[in-house]
Design an enzyme around this catalytic site. Structure first.
Site, PDB file in Angstrom:
ATOM      1  N   ALA A  24      60.620 -13.970  40.820  1.00 40.81           N
ATOM      2  CA  ALA A  24      59.877 -15.344  41.153  1.00 40.81           C
ATOM      3  C   ALA A  24      59.100 -16.062  40.494  1.00 40.81           C
ATOM      4  O   ALA A  24      58.884 -17.186  40.647  1.00 40.81           O
ATOM      5  CB  ALA A  24      59.154 -14.148  42.203  1.00 40.81           C
ATOM      6  N   ASN A  59      48.236 -12.171  45.580  1.00 38.61           N
ATOM      7  CA  ASN A  59      48.466 -10.507  44.678  1.00 38.61           C
ATOM      8  C   ASN A  59      47.062 -10.272  43.770  1.00 38.61           C
ATOM      9  O   ASN A  59      47.514  -8.307  44.197  1.00 38.61           O
ATOM     10  CB  ASN A  59      49.394 -10.831  43.401  1.00 38.61           C
ATOM     11  N   GLN A  93      53.983 -11.624  48.004  1.00 36.10           N
ATOM     12  CA  GLN A  93      53.364 -10.318  48.048  1.00 36.10           C
ATOM     13  C   GLN A  93      53.193 -10.209  49.784  1.00 36.10           C
ATOM     14  O   GLN A  93      52.926  -9.461  50.844  1.00 36.10           O
ATOM     15  CB  GLN A  93      51.771 -10.305  47.349  1.00 36.10           C
ATOM     16  N   SER A 107      60.639 -11.904  45.767  1.00 37.30           N
ATOM     17  CA  SER A 107      61.056 -11.256  44.514  1.00 37.30           C
ATOM     18  C   SER A 107      61.312  -9.900  45.284  1.00 37.30           C
ATOM     19  O   SER A 107      60.967  -9.819  46.135  1.00 37.30           O
ATOM     20  CB  SER A 107      59.920 -10.884  43.269  1.00 37.30           C
ATOM     21  N   HIS A 127      61.980  -6.677  43.298  1.00 32.66           N
ATOM     22  CA  HIS A 127      60.660  -5.879  43.232  1.00 32.66           C
ATOM     23  C   HIS A 127      59.678  -5.354  43.903  1.00 32.66           C
ATOM     24  O   HIS A 127      59.293  -4.342  43.933  1.00 32.66           O
ATOM     25  CB  HIS A 127      60.952  -6.009  41.999  1.00 32.66           C
ATOM     26  N   THR A 163      75.754 -15.870  35.415  1.00 31.60           N
ATOM     27  CA  THR A 163      76.753 -15.147  37.011  1.00 31.60           C
ATOM     28  C   THR A 163      75.346 -14.217  37.110  1.00 31.60           C
ATOM     29  O   THR A 163      74.459 -13.935  36.934  1.00 31.60           O
ATOM     30  CB  THR A 163      78.393 -13.914  36.022  1.00 31.60           C
ATOM     31  N   CYS A 168      50.732  -9.451  35.583  1.00 28.72           N
ATOM     32  CA  CYS A 168      51.013 -10.036  34.612  1.00 28.72           C
ATOM     33  C   CYS A 168      50.598 -10.302  33.525  1.00 28.72           C
ATOM     34  O   CYS A 168      50.962 -11.302  32.511  1.00 28.72           O
ATOM     35  CB  CYS A 168      51.765 -11.295  35.794  1.00 28.72           C
TER      36      CYS A 168
END
Length: 369
Positions: free
Chosen positions: A72, A152, A180, A197, A199, A235, A317
């Protein structure tokens, strides 16, 4: 082998859903074709990527395109590229909320060094922006307004639909970090770009996406073969894309049951931590995020003492930076209050027993300090 801790840090990341793991395995083991190749293996992989793109789009506004990214944060950096063309026509102002994720804040500060005027717009003590004050800030020089849907760190929900309306009154683009909120709360249909995102929704790490409204042009961000929409070269991983798509599909399938489960967990947590103070709005929030503080608590010591529970003192983060939470500071909290705050994040795979046991461990440790 030591017992796994009770996991209450679902804002940092979420466990991989078993169904996601299962759908990824064939693309890791057997179907190894490059999705950008024209032979049969490549075409199979490309088809899987497009199926995933459609699954992810189900939870986003119509009339837009999805660009896969590595995260993200990369999606946010890609989105900011839209302001470069606007700078040439006199739009050199960027407005972000002061409580935005570091990916937005730091990207905005980078653009400030490129000649843009960056305004970090304040939020109230509840973490919510004042629309009247924001209306006064947005003008015809504004290129971009960025506002997170669900914060978040404190879980508050911003009035993003109204913010986008204010931006559009001046022909300004609206970027929303929906990481979130994706799969959990409704995403307003009038935003221009959205970063997501995998995950954070029980999908794999290493893949995110930017949703871009049709008609918005972005300059190339990673140069090379132009594989992804001509603006992001490299890729794609069919396995990661398939996992992301399945995670999105599961969010749709379990949306009602997930919401009810999270609310039960949140209700119990608020009862168990009744002696703590909630940071941010009590009403305009996502229940799966509980950021609380208690006077004189030494959170660093608490986290060391309660290793049986995985929880957070703020954003993962920024946890290694040593910086105090800019989000809690934006609420007007004093340094001592910030240092006495913890974040608990509840998810699909948590139980009421998890909340009960974790709260007992945490409260007992606080009482022993």
């Amino acid at each position: 082998m030591s017992k796994a801790p009770i996991y209450l840090d679902n804002q940092a990341t979420t466990p991989l859903a078993p169904e996601v793991f299962d759908v990824m395995v064939p693309w890791l083991r057997d179907n190894f074709g490059n999705p950008h190749s024209t032979h049969i293996l490549g075409r199979r992989a490309a088809a899987a990527v497009e199926v995933s793109r459609d699954q992810i789009a189900e939870l986003l506004p119509e009339s837009g395109n999805i660009v896969f990214t590595g995260s993200a944060s990369e999606a946010i950096n890609l989105a900011f590229g839209a302001v470069r063309a606007l700078q040439a026509v006199g739009r050199n102002k960027i407005i972000i909320l002061d409580s935005e994720h570091a990916a937005v804040r730091d990207t905005a500060l980078f653009y400030e060094k490129q000649g843009f005027l960056v305004e970090r717009h304040p939020v109230g003590s509840d973490g919510i922006v004042s629309l009247d004050r924001l209306r006064a800030s947005i003008d015809d020089r504004t290129a971009l307004v960025a506002a997170m849907l669900v914060n978040n760190e404190i879980g508050v929900i911003q009035p993003v639909e109204e913010i986008a309306e204010l931006a559009h009154e001046h022909g300004t683009l609206m970027l929303c970090d929906v990481v979130q909120g994706y799969g959990r709360v409704d995403i307003p249909g009038n935003i221009d770009m959205a970063a997501i995102s995998a995950h954070k929704i029980y999908g794999p790490k290493g893949i995110g996406a930017l949703w871009v409204r049709s008609g918005i042009d972005l300059p190339p961000f990673i140069h090379g073969g132009g594989q992804e929409r001509g603006i992001r070269s490299g890729t794609l991983s069919p396995a990661l894309c398939a996992g992301f798509g399945m995670a999105a599909a599961l969010c749709i399938e379990h949306r009602e049951s997930d919401a009810a489960h999270i609310q039960r967990l949140a209700d119990m947590a608020q009862r168990c931590f009744k002696d703590w103070t909630i940071n941010g709005s009590l009403d305009q929030r996502y229940g799966g995020n509980l950021n609380i503080r208690r006077e004189a608590v030494d959170v660093a010591r608490l986290m060391s003492d309660v290793r049986e529970v995985a929880f957070s003192a703020g954003s993962a983060c920024a946890s290694g930076s040593g910086r105090p939470s800019h989000v809690l500071a934006a609420l007007g909290l004093e340094a001592a209050q910030i240092k006495s705050s913890i974040r608990l994040g509840f998810g699909r795979y948590n139980s009421l027993e998890d909340i009960e046991n974790a709260s007992k461990l945490i409260n007992e440790a606080v009482g022993a300090q």
